[in-house]
Structures are given as C-alpha cells and as structure tokens.
Design a protein around this motif. Structure first.
Motif, PDB file in Angstrom:
ATOM      1  N   PRO A 175       0.820  -1.216   0.000  1.00  0.00           N
ATOM      2  CA  PRO A 175       0.000   0.000   0.000  1.00  0.00           C
ATOM      3  C   PRO A 175       0.853   1.265   0.000  1.00  0.00           C
ATOM      4  O   PRO A 175       1.936   1.310   0.585  1.00  0.00           O
ATOM      5  CB  PRO A 175      -0.793  -0.109   1.307  1.00  0.00           C
ATOM      6  N   ILE A 176       0.374   2.277  -0.675  1.00  0.00           N
ATOM      7  CA  ILE A 176       0.944   3.623  -0.613  1.00  0.00           C
ATOM      8  C   ILE A 176      -0.050   4.477   0.158  1.00  0.00           C
ATOM      9  O   ILE A 176      -1.214   4.574  -0.227  1.00  0.00           O
ATOM     10  CB  ILE A 176       1.178   4.193  -2.017  1.00  0.00           C
ATOM     11  N   VAL A 177       0.390   5.084   1.251  1.00  0.00           N
ATOM     12  CA  VAL A 177      -0.499   5.850   2.118  1.00  0.00           C
ATOM     13  C   VAL A 177      -0.010   7.289   2.170  1.00  0.00           C
ATOM     14  O   VAL A 177       1.157   7.548   2.486  1.00  0.00           O
ATOM     15  CB  VAL A 177      -0.547   5.249   3.536  1.00  0.00           C
ATOM     16  N   LYS A 178      -0.888   8.243   1.832  1.00  0.00           N
ATOM     17  CA  LYS A 178      -0.500   9.644   1.781  1.00  0.00           C
ATOM     18  C   LYS A 178      -1.563  10.516   2.439  1.00  0.00           C
ATOM     19  O   LYS A 178      -2.759  10.225   2.388  1.00  0.00           O
ATOM     20  CB  LYS A 178      -0.310  10.104   0.328  1.00  0.00           C
ATOM     21  N   ASP A 179      -1.090  11.608   3.047  1.00  0.00           N
ATOM     22  CA  ASP A 179      -1.968  12.609   3.649  1.00  0.00           C
ATOM     23  C   ASP A 179      -2.053  13.826   2.739  1.00  0.00           C
ATOM     24  O   ASP A 179      -1.049  14.259   2.176  1.00  0.00           O
ATOM     25  CB  ASP A 179      -1.445  13.053   5.009  1.00  0.00           C
TER      26      ASP A 179
END
Length: 978
Positions: free
Chosen positions: A321-325
């Motif tokens: 997974p790539i998790v970004k804010d």
C-alpha cells in the motif's frame, strides 16, 4: 452506448423482474446515399459509424423527440500527449479554438497578422529568458503589442455565432486522453453549424492570447482551492508513476503555465488535430443520409497525417500500500484506489460489475452494511475508466468522533465480505437489470447518447462499440463464484490510500497575477464571414405551446386531486404525492423524511425494504424543501401495485428506532460541521443573509439542543400522519386515467377530510438602501464575490424584457459581462450576472452578479462589475444575437411527459393559467435595445447592493472592503444558525 458512460448522466433506477432479450451484437456493413457505414446489430441507439476518405470519423444516432441535436467534436489528444516541457498545452489550445480564424474574429487580418507574429516571437523570447527583470520587460512589450493587435480582433465572435443560431451549452473540455468541443443546436441550424465548425478547425488563430492565458491561471488557482481536485491529482500521481495519467496534469504545472509557447501550441495542433484523429458525433433530430453528405463536403479539405499514439511503458505491479496525507480546509474524507486494467478487457467488465455489487445506491454491500446502518458518514464505490488503465475507487467520510483510519477499515471490511462471497447471487442479476432500466431512461436524452459515443471513440476509436452495447449482457453471464475468485485475486495490498485531512496545505503556490492592460473587444463589430453565416437560409421551426387544459387530464382519487399525462413511449411510470407544506411549516418534517430510510416495519427491516425495492421495477423517495414536500415512486408499470402498496405499508407502519435516530443525529451534527468547512455553503449562507437579513431561510434550522431533544416517536408520528394532509397526486405512465385512478384508489387510503396545515413561517426580504459588505473568512487563494439586490415584485408583463436582458447582459460567454470581465480585462475565470425571477407572484426579483477571481484582483473585479451594473454598453449586434438566441430556444423547446404538469404548477404559483413562453415569444420582436437600456437604468444602475465576499483575510485588504460599503464580518454561527 457504453452503459457505464451513459449511467453517469442518468439516476439509478431500481431493478425489475423483467426479461430483456439478449441479442447478438455484431458489426455489420451497410450503405446509403452513396456512403458506407458500420453498425452494431441490436444497438438500441441504431448508431451509424462512418469513416470518410480522409479518415474523419462521423458517428450518428437519430432521436426525433425534439428538434435539436447534441454535437461533440472529439479529438483524441489531451494531457497525455502534452510535450514534457509544455504541460497544460492541450488545455491552452482548447481555449484558443474559441478565438476564430483569419476569416472571423478579425476586422483586418492583413494588419492583425504581423502583430500576432510579433507576439508569438516575444513569447518564445520570454519562454527562454530566466532573468526576472528582462522577463518583466518582455512581458510589458507583450502586453503593449497585444493591445495593438486587439484593435483588429473581435472577441467572442464564435460564441455570438453559436448564440445567434440558437445553440445551447457552448463549451469544451480537456482531459487526459481527449479534447472535446460541445454544442446543442436546433435541427434547422445544421448547415450553419457545419459551416462554422469546418472554418473553426481550418486555421485557428491564437489571438487575444495573454488575457486568455490569465483565465487559465485563474482556472489553475481555482483548482488549488479545491480539495477534491487535490485528491484527484494525488490519486493519479501515485497510481501512475510512469504513465502520463499521473505524471502530467491537464491544467499543467505553474512553471509551464508561466512560460507558454505559441509555436509549440501550433505544432501540437498540426500534429493531433488531423481528420484521422477526430470524430464528429451527433445525436438528435436529423436525416443521417443528408448529414453525412454535408459533413463530407465541409470537411473534405482536411488532410490525413500519421498520428503517433501515446504508448507508455507498462506500470509495474503495486506490491504494498501507498499511504499519503493531503491537507486542506474542507471536511475530512478518504479514498482507497486500485489501478485497474485497460478499457474493454474482461477485468474491466468484472470491476465495473463489482463496483455496483458494492455500491448501487440501494442494495449493495456498502449501501446495506455501512450507509443503511450509519456506521460512517457516507461511503461509496465506483470506476473511472480510461483507455490504457482504469481506477477502482472506494470512498468514505467519517462520522463524529471517527478517524479516517477507522473509515478505511470499514471500507476494507466490505471487500472482505465480497471475497468471502457474503452476498446473494441474485444481486448480480439485479445490478444488470437496474442498469438496463437506466439505459432505457438514458436513451431519451441526446446529451446522454452523444456522451456515450464520445467516450467510446476516445477510448477505442468507436471500434469497440459492439462490446459497449453487449456490456450488460456480458455482465449478466458472470457468476457469483467468478466474482469471488476475481476479488480474491485482484484486491490485495495493491492500493493507494489517501487521507484528506483538515489542515493548512503548506505546499500551495498560486500563479501570480501579471500586469495586463484591458484589450479592445470590438464588441459591436462583425466579420464578413459571420454576416454570411447569419444570412444563410434556415427552415423555420414552429414553436409548440403547452395547453394546460388539453395536455393535462384531471380527476380525483378520494379527496385528492389527480393530474395526469400518459406515457406512450415505454412502460415506465412516475407517481408523485405532492404536499403544499415543508420545513417552513414544520422544522421536523425534513428530518422525519431522512429518518424514514433507516426504519423498518412489523414485516420488514430497513435493509429488507431496500432489497425488496431493488428486486422490483420501482424506487421511492421522500423529500421536503422549504415550502413543499413530495413522495416519488418510479419504475416499471408491471410492478406498480407492489411498489405503491409497499410504500403505503411503510409510511403507515414504520416503527420507531432509537438507535437509528441516535446515529442519524450524530451524522446530522457532523454534516452541519462539515458544511462550515465548505466555501460554497458559506457563500450560499452569505447570499441568504444578504437577501433576508440575520434571520433567513438558510439559518432557519434546528439548534443542536433541539436536535438532541427530538424523540423517535415524534418523527414516526409525523410519518404516520403524512397522508392525512392535503396532497395532489401526479401520474405519468402508460395506464389510462380511468384504470390508474381505480388502481390507486384501492392502494392509497385517504381521509374523508384533510387536516389543516400549520402556516409557514414568513421571511421578510431586505431593502438595500446603502452598500453593505458581508465578509466570511476562508483559507483560500481566490476570492468569491456575489452582488445582491432585492427589487420589485413579480410582474408577468416584464418577463420578456427580463429574459432578453439576461441573455444580453450576463447570461453566457457572448454576454457583456463575460466579454468585459474575462475577455477584455482578464479579471476572472468565472463571472455572470442575472435578474432572477421569483417562483411566486408575491415575491420580488433579485439582481445577482458574481466574480470568482484571485484575491489580488478583487478590487479591480469589484470596480469592473460595478461599472457594468451602472453603465450598460450599447452593442446592437450582441443584442440582436441575444434576441435570436432567445427566440430559437423557445422555438425548439419541447416540454413533454410530466414536465407539462410541473410547468403548470410553476405557472400557477405566478398566478398564470397559460404557457408564459407564448407571450414572451410574441413580444420579443417588439423589444428594442433602448427597452433593455431603460430596464437596466431603472432596475440596476446606481443602486445599492449587498456584497457577499468569501476570501482569506490574509489575502484581501479589509480597508478596501470598507471603502465599498459598510463592512460586517460574519461568524460561521451567524451564517449557519448553529
């Protein structure tokens, strides 16, 4: 038609136990009037696909419901094919295709061309210069020469041309794989339309460039203020680290926007705007044998060239997974995004089906398990399909006290249920049947047809239309086990999770405002080409008037009045119970209607009700606005009895559910909190404050304490009592009036006398005696400004002048407001002004104007709009164009189906018993520009206004606002009432 594209434009209808025949969808060849074409057997749109000798695709679908044609000229080029050093170029070019050619848009091409050549050379010099001082000098020269060139330019000649021939919706858009030019024309304007379009694409001239460039800057800045846009860009960027879907935005980078190259734009045009890369798409009222011949004659000059298609390296599989804010001022939400396969593949077919199994608005897994049970604020699933890849999206918003991570877990839990096969196989059939019913509804609209055909051309040149037409039949063959197997294989840790958090976006940079001297628009001038087109003969289309006495039949069901029109086209029906009471009569009524969707009865749970409606040919909706309420039941006539009797059972027997109410209260409080973070909601609240004062319809709402004290039984009692109040029954469907009333009388129990309705609260309109500024602070790059003034009470005799004034003054791209504010002065991307007509005869008209601009341009924008409100430019050509447009709109408008009934009800509110368009049409030829000027002077000029401003107090000078009028800074509590 690809149903996936079509359903973007039609509401989901409920499914039905109804056998659609599955046909063979095969390509066939045919010819007529000397032209060969292809078609797909059993295509409900009976589309013809032509390829002319130069490679130009022509795609035609006949629909004779009204004398209009939806047109799209689609180019298979978008931001994917932008040069790496000039992102945003395709979008620039789209704007410039509205500027004319050497034959129109110019007063004297011989004198204009050398100046345009000089501007092009200056931009090349500007593009390669890095010293800021020298750049400023070059830009000053660009501005000077542009001013000289503008003396020979006629701004918006294209828009005036289209307006004069009665076109509606003049527009264009650019996206990753496409640039599309859109019009909706009267059928009798076809020859004029083709003449203009053939000239438009022959040799576009890039005139009035630097002011249009500034409009694109504004568009970029508006995107920076839009958190949804930021999420979309991030989604593409992380899903496509190689493909231009993610690596080149359509609007372009700030650096590239500030360094345009007219030379590069021309090269791009010559490379991609070739006939073998373009389709002319038409859906509507025409003879295809005549149309194809005319298109061939007009566009034969185009020469085919080889087109190098964008062929990127394949994206590497995602293994984690790539998790970004992402930060911004609006409410929090999140997305889980999966990169999906190419258009037309079996995997794309499967994912499209899965998106509806998860979320179809009624009986999907997320609908029943998350939304119906109110486990979060809201959730959904959907597909965004492109040619090379697609994006499968799960989205959700948190309720009060819920984290985005918890929302993510809930969304993932529904994928887990899918993988386990925790759904009934009949849901697949229901999804397909629903989509087919939606297809029937969508076929009625020319715009829906043209959009679906455009999508097919962009994604596969239209050659995959057989798959598009067979798409739903192919989905119907998919088994539950195939869905489960696919889901377990596809949905792994191969996703991007985007958390849109509330907070300051420290990465925002705006495009700085250059110094621009207003350019000449030559608004009253006209080229010889435009004169020639306007003088082309056209068959007269006779207007059709509604006759309320003949077009609407009236009857009774018990004590209720019935208004009836018959559907002779298909087996769909729409039934309404319409009440003259709303939230102004009872604040709890809208809340009770919202509550109903979460309630069960002694026979059914709330989830079972949704499933039941999803397995018959119907849907129901209950809603209330300020002054009216309605129950709407729709579907196939064969299931009318089931749908109506089920609703009657629900409304009489729904049971109080304290847990459901507690969850609903929490979600309401959260939505109210979210609204305070939405600049559009804030501006709407400011406008209501301006129109009515401190106590106004926008903030007439329940307090938090009132919400807390509401009991479930209170709301249920309102629902049980609903049918005891007076209501009108409206029916549009295939049954005869007699049979309908007999059937409904047995299903719809009515009291012998109706209860009295509690009188509605009254709001007094404000009187603007002096200028006032209402200001709300919001963290944004731009500023949004509304002008508002209440004027005289409704007068039917004034309506023809008012409607013509709106078309002339501020109603479109050819209007005075748009030409001045955007085209000449480059002060805004979006601007309009109108004299708004009230819904009721005892209400006043309202003047409303709008400018959305960069904060540092606000003072100039205020001055620019005020000048127009006080001094109306006299441009006879524009006036005559506006009059022609108004006449052609009326001539080609066909109000049919239940639209006749709702037009009748709208006319009654104004005290009219006739079709008001007839009097307006007859009056138009008698109205002069002097009449419009007199109206402007009496109603708009030198009057006091209330200015509603939403902007950042860090980016606008409050003293400047004080010089405009008495400044009142409003808190969110004052605006929203809570």
């Amino acid at each position: 038609m690809k149903v996936r594209a079509l359903l973007l434009f039609v509401a989901f209808a409920c499914t039905f136990q109804f056998a659609f025949s599955q046909g063979n969808y095969e390509w066939k060849q045919a010819s007529a009037a000397g032209y060969a074409y292809k078609y797909v057997t059993n295509d409900p749109m009976q589309t013809r696909f032509y390829t002319l000798k130069n490679g130009l695709r022509v795609i035609l679908s006949v629909n004779n419901k009204e004398p209009r044609i939806a047109t799209k000229i689609a180019v298979r080029a978008g931001s994917n094919t932008d040069p790496k050093a000039h992102t945003g170029l395709a979008h620039y070019l789209e704007h410039l295709l509205f500027k004319g050619t050497d034959k129109y848009g110019s007063l004297d091409w011989a004198k204009e061309k050398p100046l345009l050549d000089k501007i092009e050379a200056l931009y090349e010099q500007y593009n390669t210069t890095t010293d800021e001082g020298k750049r400023a000098e070059i830009y000053k020269e660009i501005d000077r020469v542009s001013g000289e060139a503008s003396k020979y330019a006629i701004a918006n000649e294209y828009d005036k041309l289209m307006s004069s021939m009665g076109s509606q919706g003049t527009n264009a858009h650019t996206w990753v794989e496409e640039t599309v030019y859109e019009e909706d024309i009267p059928s009798n304007a076809l020859d004029k339309f083709l003449t203009v379009q053939a000239e438009r694409f022959r040799y576009p001239v890039f005139r009035i460039f630097h002011t249009e460039l500034e409009a694109v800057y504004e568009e970029k800045n508006r995107g920076l203020d839009n958190d949804g846009n930021k999420i979309s860009e991030a989604m593409h960027y992380y899903l496509f680290p190689t493909h231009n879907y993610g690596q080149q935005t359509t609007i372009g980078t700030i650096d590239h926007l500030k360094n345009p190259s007219l030379k590069a734009i021309r090269e791009y045009y010559n490379k991609y705007y070739v006939p073998n890369n373009i389709a002319i798409i038409m859906a509507g009222d025409f003879n295809p044998d005549e149309v194809i011949k005319k298109i061939d004659q007009q566009f034969a000059y185009m020469k085919a060239k080889p087109v190098q298609e964008y062929k990127p390296a394949p994206e590497k599989p995602m293994t984690a997974p790539i998790v970004k804010d992402i930060y911004g001022p609006s409410a929090e939400n999140m997305r889980i995004c999966y990169r999906s396969p190419a258009e037309g593949t079996h995997d794309a077919l499967m994912l499209d089906l899965i998106s509806s199994i998860l979320s179809n608005g009624k009986a999907g897994l997320m609908d029943l398990n998350l939304n119906k049970q109110q486990k979060l604020q809201g959730a959904g699933a959907g597909m965004r399909q492109y040619k090379d890849y697609g994006i499968f999206i799960l989205s959700g918003s948190p309720k009060q006290g819920q984290t985005l991570e918890q929302v993510k877990d809930l969304l993932i839990s529904q994928l887990a249920q899918l993988k386990k096969g925790d759904f009934d196989e009949s849901l697949i059939k229901a999804v397909v049947a629903n989509a087919k019913l939606g297809e029937i509804q969508g076929l009625e609209g020319n715009g829906n047809r043209a959009e679906a055909l455009m999508t097919a051309f962009i994604q596969n040149k239209g050659d995959g239309w057989d798959k598009s037409v067979s798409w739903l039949d192919d989905q119907a063959k998919i088994t539950k086990q195939q869905v489960v197997d696919f889901a377990n294989k596809f949905f792994t840790d191969n996703y991007v999770a985007l958390y849109k958090r509330k907070g300051e976006d420290k990465n925002i940079l705006k495009v700085e405002k250059p110094s621009i001297t207003p350019v000449e628009t030559n608004a009253g001038k006209q080229s010889a080409f435009v004169t020639m087109v306007n003088n082309m003969p056209a068959t007269v289309v006779q207007p059709q008037w509604m006759d309320f006495d003949k077009d609407i039949e009236k009857s009774k069901v018990g004590t209720a009045e019935v208004l009836y029109t018959q559907n002779k086209a298909n087996q769909l029906y729409r039934l309404y119970y319409r009440f003259d009471m709303g939230g102004w009569n009872n604040k709890l009524l809208p809340l009770a209607f919202s509550y109903l969707s979460f309630l069960g009865t002694d026979k059914y749970s709330a989830e079972q009700i949704s499933k039941e409606y999803y397995t018959i040919a119907s849907n129901f909706n209950v809603g209330a606005n300020n002054e009216e309420s309605s129950v709407t039941i729709t579907g196939l006539q064969e299931n009318f009895d089931k749908a109506v009797s089920l609703f009657e059972h629900i409304i009489k027997n729904c049971k109080a559910d304290e847990n459901a109410l507690a969850s609903l209260k929490g979600r309401i409080l959260k939505s109210r909190s979210d609204a305070k973070l939405n600049k559009g909601s804030i501006l709407k609240g400011l406008s209501s404050y301006a129109a009515y004062g401190a106590k106004n319809p926008f903030n007439y709402t329940l307090s938090d304490q009132e919400i807390a004290s509401i009991t479930a039984q209170q709301l249920v009692d309102i629902l049980h009592d609903l049918m005891n109040y007076k209501h009108t029954v409206i029916y549009y469907g295939p049954e005869s009036l007699g049979k309908f009333t007999t059937t409904l009388a047995a299903l719809h129990a009515l009291p012998s006398t109706f209860k009295e309705v509690t009188p509605a609260i009254k709001f007094s309109r404000t009187v603007q005696n002096s200028n006032q500024v209402l200001f709300a602070n919001y963290d944004m790059v731009q500023s949004e400004v509304y002008w508002l003034r209440n004027t005289s009470t409704y007068n039917a005799d004034k309506q023809p002048v008012i409607d013509l004034f709106n078309g002339y003054f501020g109603g479109g791209m050819g209007s005075i407001v748009f030409q001045t504010i955007r085209e000449s002065k480059a002060l805004a991307y979006s601007t309009f002004a109108s004299y708004n007509t009230p819904a009721r005869k005892d209400e006043p008209y309202t003047v409303m104007a709008y400018v959305g601009c960069q904060a540092d341009k606000m003072n100039d924008a205020l001055k620019g709009m005020n000048d127009l409100l006080n001094n109306l430019p006299q441009v006879n050509k524009n006036f005559e164009s506006a009059k022609l447009s108004e006449k052609k709109d009326i001539e080609t408008e066909r109000i049919t189906q239940d639209g006749v009934i709702f037009s009748y009800l709208a006319a009654k509110k104004k005290g009219l018993n006739y079709d008001p368009r007839k009097k307006e049409y007859e009056a138009l030829d008698k109205i002069s520009l002097e009449d419009i000027t007199k109206f402007h002077q009496e109603e708009l000029a030198n009057k006091a206004y209330t200015y509603c401003v939403v902007a950042s107090d860090k980016k606008v000078n409050m003293d400047d606002l004080k010089s405009t009028g008495e400044l009142k800074v409003l808190t969110l509590e004052e605006i929203f009432g809570y």
